[in-house]
Scaffold this active site. Structure first.
Site, PDB file in Angstrom:
ATOM      1  N   ARG A 115     -12.768  -5.518  -9.826  1.00 55.56           N
ATOM      2  CA  ARG A 115     -12.458  -5.314  -8.408  1.00 55.56           C
ATOM      3  C   ARG A 115     -11.962  -6.578  -7.708  1.00 55.56           C
ATOM      4  O   ARG A 115     -12.030  -6.688  -6.485  1.00 55.56           O
ATOM      5  CB  ARG A 115     -13.666  -4.736  -7.658  1.00 55.56           C
ATOM      6  CG  ARG A 115     -14.103  -3.366  -8.174  1.00 55.56           C
ATOM      7  CD  ARG A 115     -15.151  -2.736  -7.275  1.00 55.56           C
ATOM      8  NE  ARG A 115     -15.527  -1.424  -7.765  1.00 55.56           N
ATOM      9  CZ  ARG A 115     -16.517  -1.203  -8.621  1.00 55.56           C
ATOM     10  NH1 ARG A 115     -17.229  -2.224  -9.084  1.00 55.56           N
ATOM     11  NH2 ARG A 115     -16.793   0.026  -9.006  1.00 55.56           N
TER      12      ARG A 115
ATOM     13  N   LYS B  63       0.811  -8.287  -1.756  1.00 57.85           N
ATOM     14  CA  LYS B  63       1.111  -6.929  -2.212  1.00 57.85           C
ATOM     15  C   LYS B  63       1.360  -6.958  -3.718  1.00 57.85           C
ATOM     16  O   LYS B  63       2.142  -7.760  -4.207  1.00 57.85           O
ATOM     17  CB  LYS B  63       2.342  -6.370  -1.486  1.00 57.85           C
ATOM     18  CG  LYS B  63       2.048  -5.883  -0.084  1.00 57.85           C
ATOM     19  CD  LYS B  63       3.304  -5.452   0.636  1.00 57.85           C
ATOM     20  CE  LYS B  63       3.878  -4.176   0.073  1.00 57.85           C
ATOM     21  NZ  LYS B  63       4.998  -3.675   0.901  1.00 57.85           N
TER      22      LYS B  63
ATOM     23  N   GLU C 182      16.822 -11.025  -0.223  1.00 61.92           N
ATOM     24  CA  GLU C 182      15.561 -11.062   0.523  1.00 61.92           C
ATOM     25  C   GLU C 182      15.596 -12.117   1.620  1.00 61.92           C
ATOM     26  O   GLU C 182      14.911 -11.995   2.636  1.00 61.92           O
ATOM     27  CB  GLU C 182      14.399 -11.321  -0.433  1.00 61.92           C
ATOM     28  CG  GLU C 182      14.084 -10.170  -1.384  1.00 61.92           C
ATOM     29  CD  GLU C 182      13.424  -8.981  -0.692  1.00 61.92           C
ATOM     30  OE1 GLU C 182      13.113  -9.084   0.515  1.00 61.92           O
ATOM     31  OE2 GLU C 182      13.233  -7.950  -1.352  1.00 61.92           O
TER      32      GLU C 182
ATOM     33  N   LYS D 260       7.683 -14.491   6.622  1.00 60.53           N
ATOM     34  CA  LYS D 260       6.790 -13.540   5.973  1.00 60.53           C
ATOM     35  C   LYS D 260       5.343 -13.882   6.244  1.00 60.53           C
ATOM     36  O   LYS D 260       4.501 -12.990   6.454  1.00 60.53           O
ATOM     37  CB  LYS D 260       7.047 -13.492   4.458  1.00 60.53           C
ATOM     38  CG  LYS D 260       6.206 -12.422   3.769  1.00 60.53           C
ATOM     39  CD  LYS D 260       6.709 -12.055   2.395  1.00 60.53           C
ATOM     40  CE  LYS D 260       5.948 -10.835   1.872  1.00 60.53           C
ATOM     41  NZ  LYS D 260       6.396 -10.422   0.529  1.00 60.53           N
TER      42      LYS D 260
ATOM     43  N   GLU E 299      -0.194  -3.747   6.035  1.00 61.14           N
ATOM     44  CA  GLU E 299       0.959  -2.906   6.358  1.00 61.14           C
ATOM     45  C   GLU E 299       0.579  -1.694   7.194  1.00 61.14           C
ATOM     46  O   GLU E 299       1.019  -0.567   6.936  1.00 61.14           O
ATOM     47  CB  GLU E 299       1.668  -2.466   5.064  1.00 61.14           C
ATOM     48  CG  GLU E 299       3.130  -2.119   5.266  1.00 61.14           C
ATOM     49  CD  GLU E 299       3.852  -1.886   3.963  1.00 61.14           C
ATOM     50  OE1 GLU E 299       4.776  -2.654   3.680  1.00 61.14           O
ATOM     51  OE2 GLU E 299       3.494  -0.948   3.232  1.00 61.14           O
TER      52      GLU E 299
ATOM     53  N   ARG F 281       4.068  -5.051   9.474  1.00 63.29           N
ATOM     54  CA  ARG F 281       4.512  -5.501   8.159  1.00 63.29           C
ATOM     55  C   ARG F 281       5.572  -4.587   7.550  1.00 63.29           C
ATOM     56  O   ARG F 281       6.310  -4.998   6.652  1.00 63.29           O
ATOM     57  CB  ARG F 281       3.306  -5.626   7.221  1.00 63.29           C
ATOM     58  CG  ARG F 281       3.656  -6.245   5.882  1.00 63.29           C
ATOM     59  CD  ARG F 281       2.436  -6.620   5.088  1.00 63.29           C
ATOM     60  NE  ARG F 281       2.793  -7.132   3.766  1.00 63.29           N
ATOM     61  CZ  ARG F 281       1.969  -7.764   2.953  1.00 63.29           C
ATOM     62  NH1 ARG F 281       0.718  -7.961   3.308  1.00 63.29           N
ATOM     63  NH2 ARG F 281       2.377  -8.202   1.783  1.00 63.29           N
TER      64      ARG F 281
ATOM     65  N   ASN G 119      10.156  -4.222   4.785  1.00 60.24           N
ATOM     66  CA  ASN G 119      10.782  -3.252   3.890  1.00 60.24           C
ATOM     67  C   ASN G 119      12.217  -2.920   4.307  1.00 60.24           C
ATOM     68  O   ASN G 119      12.787  -1.937   3.816  1.00 60.24           O
ATOM     69  CB  ASN G 119       9.959  -1.960   3.849  1.00 60.24           C
ATOM     70  CG  ASN G 119       8.641  -2.146   3.139  1.00 60.24           C
ATOM     71  OD1 ASN G 119       8.578  -2.712   2.063  1.00 60.24           O
ATOM     72  ND2 ASN G 119       7.565  -1.684   3.762  1.00 60.24           N
TER      73      ASN G 119
ATOM     74  N   HIS H 140      14.770  -1.437   1.879  1.00 56.19           N
ATOM     75  CA  HIS H 140      14.088  -1.107   0.629  1.00 56.19           C
ATOM     76  C   HIS H 140      13.997   0.388   0.344  1.00 56.19           C
ATOM     77  O   HIS H 140      13.824   0.779  -0.808  1.00 56.19           O
ATOM     78  CB  HIS H 140      12.680  -1.713   0.626  1.00 56.19           C
ATOM     79  CG  HIS H 140      12.674  -3.179   0.326  1.00 56.19           C
ATOM     80  ND1 HIS H 140      13.358  -4.097   1.108  1.00 56.19           N
ATOM     81  CD2 HIS H 140      12.087  -3.896  -0.661  1.00 56.19           C
ATOM     82  CE1 HIS H 140      13.183  -5.310   0.609  1.00 56.19           C
ATOM     83  NE2 HIS H 140      12.432  -5.215  -0.466  1.00 56.19           N
TER      84      HIS H 140
ATOM     85  N   HIS I 172      15.157   0.938  -3.221  1.00 56.84           N
ATOM     86  CA  HIS I 172      14.280   1.402  -4.296  1.00 56.84           C
ATOM     87  C   HIS I 172      14.830   2.668  -4.941  1.00 56.84           C
ATOM     88  O   HIS I 172      14.668   2.889  -6.146  1.00 56.84           O
ATOM     89  CB  HIS I 172      12.867   1.667  -3.759  1.00 56.84           C
ATOM     90  CG  HIS I 172      12.068   0.413  -3.570  1.00 56.84           C
ATOM     91  ND1 HIS I 172      10.860   0.404  -2.903  1.00 56.84           N
ATOM     92  CD2 HIS I 172      12.281  -0.858  -3.969  1.00 56.84           C
ATOM     93  CE1 HIS I 172      10.381  -0.837  -2.899  1.00 56.84           C
ATOM     94  NE2 HIS I 172      11.227  -1.613  -3.536  1.00 56.84           N
TER      95      HIS I 172
ATOM     96  N   HIS J 178      16.956  -6.099  -8.319  1.00 55.67           N
ATOM     97  CA  HIS J 178      16.305  -5.692  -7.078  1.00 55.67           C
ATOM     98  C   HIS J 178      17.096  -6.170  -5.862  1.00 55.67           C
ATOM     99  O   HIS J 178      17.311  -5.412  -4.906  1.00 55.67           O
ATOM    100  CB  HIS J 178      14.880  -6.257  -7.037  1.00 55.67           C
ATOM    101  CG  HIS J 178      14.166  -6.020  -5.748  1.00 55.67           C
ATOM    102  ND1 HIS J 178      13.700  -4.769  -5.370  1.00 55.67           N
ATOM    103  CD2 HIS J 178      13.840  -6.861  -4.733  1.00 55.67           C
ATOM    104  CE1 HIS J 178      13.114  -4.853  -4.190  1.00 55.67           C
ATOM    105  NE2 HIS J 178      13.187  -6.112  -3.775  1.00 55.67           N
TER     106      HIS J 178
END
Length: 365
Positions: free
Chosen positions: A122, A144, A186, A228, A238, A242, A246, A249, A253, A265
């Site tokens: 965990r 993330k 980015e 960021k 998020e 946040r 994206n 994206h 994606h 990417h």
């Protein structure tokens, strides 16, 4: 070594630092690991094996037992099978909660390293050593993590903040130019969603932005990471703000998935920014000059603004992929958009006609 810029992520009394500059990460990594660490798993891309070995050698000097695992290239590393193999390595080596993981490589490596560290017992510490521009300015920062499934990218993941991030800009000297250009997507994204100085630098001298040792590239990296850091600090998981990270994206994606992750990417995100700019124009949020500016900035640094889908893949396949995006709520597609004033916002539930028109504006005849 050059001066090191320190960018803090999180509240002043917690969080972690991103250290940016030309630096010896093998020597610096020891200071980021808890003193109780006895075992470290170093996951790395094949291209940076010498660096991973140097890190292992430095840690061995303080009697830390290290395990090196080379990963498949790119998105092929981000599978449940690879993650399960690394869990097995951790289990057989007897890793405890006081041990750690180090990720050395591009965005796929740092995503996977964070995911494995976040799920083992965990959560165990992870230090990220990004070696590509994309990983430096985005993937390695923010906590993330994720792996891919057949249904989409990063659909399985967790939030797990690193103990620290070491950005050695000298590693960009050996990065293939195509990867450097792709990573710049980015950076451009950061300019459109909240750091206009980035766009000024890119407009003024796009070629200097692609020179690994130039002060322009260094400033771009620092400014994008700082942006960021501000956004992540305000919205760690998020819940709202946040989501602006994206930008581009959702369609990006979809492009990656439809192309079997054979497209870089950054190239996909560039196409995604053009798509959402066209969508925002259809919705009356972004004017013609704003869309033209998107195309001009991306073109100046060599990123694509038009797209030819693979054979047999068209609008229906891209729409289906977008519907699996994490921002989707029920049947409602949601996009991060930028308006003519440069302010990011959300566009919810655009019409099928507008969605298709934006696609047609990106796809080559």
């Amino acid at each position: 070594m050059s001066q090191i810029d320190t960018i803090h992520v999180g509240p002043p009394d917690a969080g972690y630092d991103v250290l940016v500059g030309q630096q010896d990460v093998a020597a610096g990594i020891d200071s980021l690991l808890p003193p109780s660490v006895h075992r470290v798993l170093i996951v790395h891309a094949a291209a940076v094996q010498p660096l991973a070995q140097r890190i292992a050698d430095v840690l061995a000097q303080r009697d830390v037992q290290t395990y090196l695992e080379v990963l498949p290239d790119g998105e092929a590393a981000k599978t449940v099978e690879v993650a399960a193999h690394l869990w097995s390595v951790l289990g057989q080596a007897g890793f405890t909660r006081t041990d750690a993981v180090v990720g050395v490589g591009g965005g796929a490596v740092t995503d996977l390293a964070g995911f494995v560290a976040g799920t083992w017992l965990r959560g165990v510490p992870v230090v990220q050593v990004p070696t590509t521009l994309l990983a430096m300015v985005d993937a390695a920062v923010g906590g993330k993590t994720g792996i891919n499934t057949g249904e989409g990218k990063n659909l399985v993941g967790s939030f797990h903040e690193p103990a620290g991030v070491l950005v050695d800009l000298s590693s960009l000297r050996t990065l293939p130019r195509a990867d450097l250009i792709a990573g710049m997507a980015e950076v451009v994204k950061g300019g459109f969603i909240g750091e206009p100085r980035i766009l000024e630098l890119l407009r003024d001298d796009p070629q200097a932005a692609l020179e690994p040792d130039s002060p322009v590239l260094r400033e771009l990296v620092v400014r994008k990471i700082a942006l960021k850091a501000r956004v992540v600090t305000a919205d760690l998981k998020e819940a709202s703000l946040r989501e602006i990270l994206n930008y581009g994206h959702t369609f990006g994606h979809a492009v990656e998935q439809v192309n079997g992750y054979r497209r870089r990417h950054g190239e996909a995100v560039a196409l995604g920014m053009i798509y959402v700019a066209e969508l925002a124009r259809r919705a009356g949020l972004l004017d013609d000059a704003g869309v033209a500016d998107h195309r001009a900035v991306l073109t100046a640094i060599g990123l694509p603004t038009t797209y030819t889908p693979p054979p047999g893949q068209g609008w229906d396949e891209h729409l289906a992929a977008m519907r699996r995006d994490k921002k989707t709520r029920g049947a409602l597609l949601r996009f991060v958009v930028v308006d003519s004033a440069g302010e990011p916002g959300r566009l919810e539930g655009p019409s099928e006609e507008d969605l298709r028109a934006a696609y047609d504006a990106v796809v080559t005849p």
